[in-house]
Design an enzyme around this catalytic site. Structure first.
Site, PDB file in Angstrom:
ATOM      1  N   GLY A 152       0.830  -1.198   0.000  1.00 18.60           N
ATOM      2  CA  GLY A 152       0.000   0.000   0.000  1.00 18.60           C
ATOM      3  C   GLY A 152       0.861   1.243   0.000  1.00 18.60           C
ATOM      4  O   GLY A 152       1.958   1.255  -0.570  1.00 18.60           O
ATOM      5  N   GLU A 153       0.350   2.303   0.604  1.00 18.89           N
ATOM      6  CA  GLU A 153       1.049   3.590   0.756  1.00 18.89           C
ATOM      7  C   GLU A 153       1.126   4.380  -0.550  1.00 18.89           C
ATOM      8  O   GLU A 153       1.488   5.542  -0.540  1.00 18.89           O
ATOM      9  CB  GLU A 153       2.502   3.418   1.244  1.00 18.89           C
ATOM     10  N   GLY A 154       0.854   3.749  -1.692  1.00 20.20           N
ATOM     11  CA  GLY A 154       1.142   4.363  -2.978  1.00 20.20           C
ATOM     12  C   GLY A 154       2.445   3.867  -3.569  1.00 20.20           C
ATOM     13  O   GLY A 154       2.887   4.364  -4.609  1.00 20.20           O
TER      14      GLY A 154
END
Length: 350
Positions: free
Chosen positions: A315-317
């Protein structure tokens, strides 16, 4: 449940333009290469041209925006990590030590972290937008995670975040312990897939813990059996960060910004946005297929073809940042690669 009103957004036009498409495809075919030999990079170049409505797409001031929020359902043990990790990771993002921080620096992406509803008070500093709508959502097993009004406010807030930032490309990420559960619930309700197929390891639950997580999510679905419309489902299951992502995606789409979609959780926000405005998908580039088990099925439902498959599930980008150079390369191929005519290269056998 009464659906909250959408923020006022321009109608999303259909981007199909046969004349532009033919012109860009001809330009690609006339580059000094066998036709189609750059494979999906050519399709990506064409898509970027279609999003921007011009023969030579250009990516300007790209913005990586990570929305963070806590989830009441996390108290049920659906994650391998405690809720405190949400705020600790936000601090890590801002300190420059997280994966997305490193990758954003590497690729020249402006990183903004949005406190959508984290159970922590952050000191103001550059790179942080404080848009807290609450100290985490409610426990979705007890009632809706958000009220209709909170959901509407989150959508509008997310749209406002996009309006406040420059550039024509948005890369979206998220952080929130428990948010793979919200994404699984949204996917199950909006696609009709079984919760067993939609639920994965998230932060690392496995074996009996994964079975327990799935059973909890099955009970949450039953608890909100009537929440079938997109916004009702979002209010029942979503986090503040997911609802803000829905608003951000809708606003970016309205502005014809390129939307680079990260993994499972961001894809769940796109799923909601696409149920509200199907033409959103014309503006989306899906960065990767994550290792979260439901993501492949969700991408199939969205008829999306991700650029990468690296077994990521962070995740997180992070996946969006890793895919970013491919978008830059696609633009450069159109703008800088010679044609057969300009290079004086024969394009056929005598």
């Amino acid at each position: 449940m009464t659906a909250p009103a959408l923020p006022t957004l321009p109608e999303l036009a259909d981007l199909h333009d046969d004349v532009l498409t033919a012109r860009v495809q001809t330009a690609l075919d006339q580059k000094t290469k066998p036709q189609g030999s750059l494979g999906r990079l050519e399709a990506l170049a064409l898509k970027l041209a279609q999003i921007q409505g011009r023969d030579l797409p250009a990516l300007e001031h790209p913005q990586m925006v990570v929305f963070a929020g806590d989830h009441g359902l996390a108290s049920r043990g659906v994650s391998a990590f405690p809720s405190d990790v949400t705020w600790q990771m936000v601090e890590n993002f801002l300190a420059g030590g997280a994966a997305v921080s490193v990758l954003a620096r590497q690729h020249g992406l402006a990183l903004t972290v949005v406190d959508a509803g984290v159970k922590h008070e952050f000191a103001p500093r550059p790179g942080l937008l404080q848009r807290k709508l609450g100290w985490g959502t409610a426990d979705a097993l007890d009632g809706p995670a958000m009220t209709a009004a909170e959901c509407a406010a989150a959508i509008e807030t997310g749209a406002g975040v996009v309006r406040s930032l420059p550039g024509n490309a948005m890369l979206f990420g998220e952080m929130g312990i428990g948010n793979t559960s919200s994404a699984s619930l949204l996917m199950a309700r909006l696609t009709g897939e079984s919760i067993d197929r939609c639920t994965g390891r998230g932060t690392g639950v496995d074996g009996p813990a994964l079975v327990r997580k799935t059973e909890i999510l099955r009970k949450v679905l039953a608890r909100h059996e009537a929440a079938t419309a997109p916004l009702d489902a979002l209010a029942a299951f979503g986090g503040f960060e997911i609802a803000m992502l829905v608003g951000a995606v809708l606003e970016a789409a309205a502005q014809r910004r390129v939307i680079v979609v990260d993994g499972f959780i961001v894809s769940s926000a796109v799923l909601v946005a696409a149920r509200l405005a199907p033409n959103v998908l014309q503006r989306c580039v899906f960065a990767h297929q994550s290792d979260e088990s439901g993501h492949r099925l969700m991408l199939a439902r969205l008829e999306a073809e991700p650029l990468l498959s690296l077994s990521l599930r962070l995740g997180e980008g992070s996946g969006a940042a890793l895919a970013w150079p491919l978008l830059e390369s696609a633009c450069r191929i159109l703008a800088e690669m010679a044609s057969f005519a300009s290079a004086g290269v024969s394009d056929r056998a005598d």
